[in-house]
Motif scaffolding. Structure first.
Motif, PDB file in Angstrom:
ATOM      1  N   GLY A   1      18.069   4.766  -5.862  1.00 58.04           N
ATOM      2  CA  GLY A   1      17.832   3.532  -6.617  1.00 58.04           C
ATOM      3  C   GLY A   1      16.804   2.614  -5.973  1.00 58.04           C
ATOM      4  N   GLY A   2      15.829   3.189  -5.257  1.00 54.26           N
ATOM      5  CA  GLY A   2      14.799   2.378  -4.599  1.00 54.26           C
ATOM      6  C   GLY A   2      15.108   2.097  -3.147  1.00 54.26           C
ATOM      7  N   ASN A   3      16.149   2.730  -2.611  1.00 52.67           N
ATOM      8  CA  ASN A   3      16.483   2.555  -1.195  1.00 52.67           C
ATOM      9  C   ASN A   3      15.707   3.502  -0.291  1.00 52.67           C
ATOM     10  OD1 ASN A   3      18.455   0.424  -1.230  1.00 52.67           O
ATOM     11  ND2 ASN A   3      19.767   1.865  -2.320  1.00 52.67           N
ATOM     12  N   GLY A   4      14.918   4.385  -0.894  1.00 53.35           N
ATOM     13  CA  GLY A   4      14.125   5.315  -0.114  1.00 53.35           C
ATOM     14  C   GLY A   4      13.046   5.956  -0.964  1.00 53.35           C
TER      15      GLY A   4
ATOM     16  N   THR B   1      15.078  -3.466  -2.375  1.00 53.89           N
ATOM     17  CA  THR B   1      14.685  -2.124  -2.803  1.00 53.89           C
ATOM     18  C   THR B   1      13.164  -2.031  -2.807  1.00 53.89           C
ATOM     19  OG1 THR B   1      14.765  -2.794  -5.122  1.00 53.89           O
ATOM     20  CG2 THR B   1      16.731  -1.734  -4.224  1.00 53.89           C
ATOM     21  N   ILE B   2      12.684  -0.812  -2.789  1.00 50.70           N
ATOM     22  CA  ILE B   2      11.246  -0.570  -2.837  1.00 50.70           C
ATOM     23  C   ILE B   2      10.819  -0.584  -4.302  1.00 50.70           C
ATOM     24  CG2 ILE B   2       9.391   1.022  -2.219  1.00 50.70           C
ATOM     25  CD1 ILE B   2      11.395   2.223  -0.137  1.00 50.70           C
ATOM     26  N   GLN B   3       9.783  -1.349  -4.579  1.00 53.83           N
ATOM     27  CA  GLN B   3       9.289  -1.474  -5.946  1.00 53.83           C
ATOM     28  C   GLN B   3       8.037  -0.640  -6.196  1.00 53.83           C
ATOM     29  OE1 GLN B   3      11.045  -3.712  -8.277  1.00 53.83           O
ATOM     30  NE2 GLN B   3      12.407  -3.182  -6.602  1.00 53.83           N
ATOM     31  N   GLN B   4       7.206  -0.482  -5.161  1.00 49.20           N
ATOM     32  CA  GLN B   4       5.952   0.253  -5.292  1.00 49.20           C
ATOM     33  C   GLN B   4       5.531   0.763  -3.924  1.00 49.20           C
ATOM     34  OE1 GLN B   4       3.804   2.378  -6.715  1.00 49.20           O
ATOM     35  NE2 GLN B   4       3.895   1.005  -8.471  1.00 49.20           N
ATOM     36  N   VAL B   5       4.790   1.857  -3.922  1.00 51.07           N
ATOM     37  CA  VAL B   5       4.328   2.483  -2.689  1.00 51.07           C
ATOM     38  C   VAL B   5       2.825   2.691  -2.789  1.00 51.07           C
ATOM     39  CG1 VAL B   5       4.470   4.579  -1.278  1.00 51.07           C
ATOM     40  CG2 VAL B   5       6.534   3.654  -2.339  1.00 51.07           C
ATOM     41  N   ALA B   6       2.124   2.428  -1.694  1.00 46.64           N
ATOM     42  CA  ALA B   6       0.685   2.699  -1.615  1.00 46.64           C
ATOM     43  C   ALA B   6       0.419   3.386  -0.281  1.00 46.64           C
ATOM     44  CB  ALA B   6      -0.118   1.408  -1.710  1.00 46.64           C
ATOM     45  N   ILE B   7      -0.427   4.411  -0.327  1.00 43.63           N
ATOM     46  CA  ILE B   7      -0.729   5.170   0.872  1.00 43.63           C
ATOM     47  C   ILE B   7      -2.238   5.290   1.010  1.00 43.63           C
ATOM     48  CG2 ILE B   7      -0.392   7.345   2.110  1.00 43.63           C
ATOM     49  CD1 ILE B   7       2.079   7.788   0.280  1.00 43.63           C
TER      50      ILE B   7
ATOM     51  N   SER C   1       2.388   1.605   2.752  1.00 41.05           N
ATOM     52  CA  SER C   1       2.811   0.250   2.392  1.00 41.05           C
ATOM     53  C   SER C   1       3.842   0.315   1.279  1.00 41.05           C
ATOM     54  CB  SER C   1       1.630  -0.596   1.909  1.00 41.05           C
ATOM     55  OG  SER C   1       0.667  -0.741   2.923  1.00 41.05           O
ATOM     56  N   ALA C   2       4.849  -0.545   1.389  1.00 41.20           N
ATOM     57  CA  ALA C   2       5.896  -0.612   0.375  1.00 41.20           C
ATOM     58  C   ALA C   2       6.075  -2.061  -0.063  1.00 41.20           C
ATOM     59  CB  ALA C   2       7.203  -0.064   0.932  1.00 41.20           C
ATOM     60  N   ASP C   3       5.971  -2.303  -1.365  1.00 44.83           N
ATOM     61  CA  ASP C   3       6.272  -3.614  -1.935  1.00 44.83           C
ATOM     62  C   ASP C   3       7.768  -3.658  -2.190  1.00 44.83           C
ATOM     63  OD1 ASP C   3       3.568  -4.207  -1.942  1.00 44.83           O
ATOM     64  OD2 ASP C   3       3.293  -3.661  -4.047  1.00 44.83           O
ATOM     65  N   LEU C   4       8.420  -4.714  -1.713  1.00 47.94           N
ATOM     66  CA  LEU C   4       9.870  -4.829  -1.812  1.00 47.94           C
ATOM     67  C   LEU C   4      10.287  -5.823  -2.883  1.00 47.94           C
ATOM     68  CD1 LEU C   4      10.754  -4.922   1.994  1.00 47.94           C
ATOM     69  CD2 LEU C   4      10.271  -2.958   0.522  1.00 47.94           C
ATOM     70  N   SER C   5      11.527  -5.670  -3.322  1.00 51.01           N
ATOM     71  CA  SER C   5      12.061  -6.526  -4.384  1.00 51.01           C
ATOM     72  C   SER C   5      12.181  -7.983  -3.970  1.00 51.01           C
ATOM     73  CB  SER C   5      13.421  -6.007  -4.852  1.00 51.01           C
ATOM     74  OG  SER C   5      14.335  -5.972  -3.774  1.00 51.01           O
TER      75      SER C   5
ATOM     76  N   ASN D   1       2.418  12.182  -4.539  1.00 49.36           N
ATOM     77  CA  ASN D   1       3.470  12.804  -5.348  1.00 49.36           C
ATOM     78  C   ASN D   1       4.837  12.464  -4.737  1.00 49.36           C
ATOM     79  OD1 ASN D   1       4.842  14.321  -7.207  1.00 49.36           O
ATOM     80  ND2 ASN D   1       4.363  16.279  -6.259  1.00 49.36           N
ATOM     81  N   TRP D   2       5.257  11.222  -4.904  1.00 50.80           N
ATOM     82  CA  TRP D   2       6.516  10.734  -4.351  1.00 50.80           C
ATOM     83  C   TRP D   2       7.398  10.242  -5.485  1.00 50.80           C
ATOM     84  CZ3 TRP D   2       7.444   5.742  -5.682  1.00 50.80           C
ATOM     85  CH2 TRP D   2       6.340   4.954  -6.022  1.00 50.80           C
ATOM     86  N   ARG D   3       8.676  10.053  -5.137  1.00 49.54           N
ATOM     87  CA  ARG D   3       9.610   9.445  -6.097  1.00 49.54           C
ATOM     88  C   ARG D   3      10.619   8.606  -5.316  1.00 49.54           C
ATOM     89  NH1 ARG D   3      14.540  12.375  -6.115  1.00 49.54           N
ATOM     90  NH2 ARG D   3      14.318  14.425  -5.148  1.00 49.54           N
ATOM     91  N   PHE D   4      11.200   7.628  -6.001  1.00 44.98           N
ATOM     92  CA  PHE D   4      12.245   6.816  -5.390  1.00 44.98           C
ATOM     93  C   PHE D   4      13.534   7.621  -5.310  1.00 44.98           C
ATOM     94  CE2 PHE D   4       9.738   3.250  -7.345  1.00 44.98           C
ATOM     95  CZ  PHE D   4       9.307   2.724  -6.142  1.00 44.98           C
ATOM     96  N   ILE D   5      14.299   7.390  -4.257  1.00 44.07           N
ATOM     97  CA  ILE D   5      15.639   7.960  -4.144  1.00 44.07           C
ATOM     98  C   ILE D   5      16.609   6.826  -3.863  1.00 44.07           C
ATOM     99  CG2 ILE D   5      14.965  10.293  -3.474  1.00 44.07           C
ATOM    100  CD1 ILE D   5      15.378   9.530  -0.534  1.00 44.07           C
TER     101      ILE D   5
END
Length: 102
Positions: free
Chosen positions: A60-63, A13-19, A25-29, A54-58
């Protein structure tokens, strides 16, 4: 005929996002960080810094979802290196509406 199939035992799953101005970039579990060119996602590329952040996980972190930019990116697409599948016509319509404020 042979076809290549990628099977992942467990999709992280995606844990954090940086743009940045040119990278998503996505930090993964599972400890990996995946970085892709922002140019792969034209709506993000044309979004403001505020809209990009202004993003959010969808799922459960799969997107990841950007409501203001109407963009969704799945972890599977990031892992396999799949850029946006939006047609140029659709993107141009979105961009025109965005510029005109419609």
């Amino acid at each position: 005929m042979t076809s290549l199939t990628i099977e992942l035992p467990e999709i992280p799953t995606i844990q954090q996002v940086a743009i940045t101005d040119d990278t998503l970039s996505a930090d993964l579990s599972d400890g990996r960080t995946i970085s892709v060119p922002l140019a792969w996602y034209p709506r993000l590329l044309h979004g403001s810094v505020e809209e990009r952040n202004n993003w959010r996980f969808i799922g459960g972190g799969n997107g990841i979802h950007w409501d203001q930019l109407d963009e969704d990116i799945s972890i599977k697409n990031l892992i396999v290196g799949q850029p946006s599948g939006e047609s140029q016509k659709s993107f141009q319509r979105w961009l025109s509406n965005r510029i005109s404020g419609v």
